[in-house]
Scaffold this motif. Sequence first.
Motif, PDB file in Angstrom:
ATOM      1  N   UNK A  42       6.621  60.570   5.236  1.00 17.18           N
ATOM      2  CA  UNK A  42       5.701  61.647   5.582  1.00 17.18           C
ATOM      3  C   UNK A  42       4.709  61.824   4.445  1.00 17.18           C
ATOM      4  N   UNK A  43       3.562  62.404   4.767  1.00 17.84           N
ATOM      5  CA  UNK A  43       2.513  62.664   3.778  1.00 17.84           C
ATOM      6  C   UNK A  43       2.324  64.162   3.623  1.00 17.84           C
ATOM      7  N   UNK A  44       2.277  64.623   2.370  1.00 17.88           N
ATOM      8  CA  UNK A  44       2.050  66.041   2.094  1.00 17.88           C
ATOM      9  C   UNK A  44       0.623  66.396   2.501  1.00 17.88           C
ATOM     10  N   UNK A  45       0.500  67.293   3.467  1.00 21.80           N
ATOM     11  CA  UNK A  45      -0.805  67.563   4.075  1.00 21.80           C
ATOM     12  C   UNK A  45      -1.465  68.833   3.545  1.00 21.80           C
ATOM     13  N   UNK A  46      -0.701  69.919   3.385  1.00 17.69           N
ATOM     14  CA  UNK A  46      -1.274  71.179   2.909  1.00 17.69           C
ATOM     15  C   UNK A  46      -0.165  72.073   2.388  1.00 17.69           C
TER      16      UNK A  46
END
Length: 316
Positions: free
Chosen positions: A157-161
Amino acid sequence: VIPNVNNSFKMAVPTEMVGTMTQDRATGVFGKLGQAPKMIPVTLNLETSRGKKETLNYEIARDEFLTPLLLNITIYNSLTAQERSIGESTIMIAGEIAVRGQAPVKIDRRFSSGQASQSAAGAVALPVNNLMRSRFDELEITGIKLDLTTYDGSKTAALERMSVDRAEVKAGDTVEIQAFARTNSGRVFMQRIPVTIPAGTPEGEVTIKIGDGASIQKDDAIQKFIPRDLSDLIGTMNKLKMPDRLYARIFRTTTGVLVGSSEMPNLPPSMLATLNNNRMTGGVSPVTQTVVSEVEIAPAEFVISGEQTLKLMVVR
């Protein structure tokens, strides 16, 4: 010897140990009878995605060039012999590299991708390569023990906000940060991260950065680290931040310098004037961040990458 016009080759069956081969050239090999080679024992406890458990034991020749290469090959082959070699998977690896007279080098990583097996093998071979290439006289690797657990499918997963419950805090307060990450499938999940502002933090603006280990330490002084001895090297290797987990760092803007690989933040003007005088150049570079605190966040279900920052105001 099997003669062939294009490429002759040899076939052999090993029996008992009688000596050590020290050279392998195009025209022949050279060795010494009665001298046993130095080997490194490796124990690998493997749990597959089907719940099957295997324990593999083997020995790796001790050599500056061959040891990391053979270790990489054997770990990768051990994984692909028990699991499929094509497709996405998640691998958890934990263990240690034992060094005589020193603290062990700890290994604790997670990999989740189509190349997880190659990455897991490299995660062990790389620190061994760093140790062997350091060429410290007292270095002797006495054994490597590893626990590997594999799962089907990728969990990245990618840290988005991020968001925070308030904009002003007092020193000693704990704020809750909500971190939102997006998986490869598009699913968004939220992780609550409590962050404590250390007591004694001066009034003013502070920055909270949350990111994976690679993002957090990309500009740190450790990037210019040169070990003084073997103990210094192992201690620094064990302090490296891992790219498969998140860290929370609180810092504020101050004036300081970086000397070699040592950070000197928040220096008085007289010291800055001495280090930045016109009669000297090189070896000193400015830094503008003073780390107030730093914590490792408990691993989530997914391997999260990326970084986000937000600012808070410390008040009385």
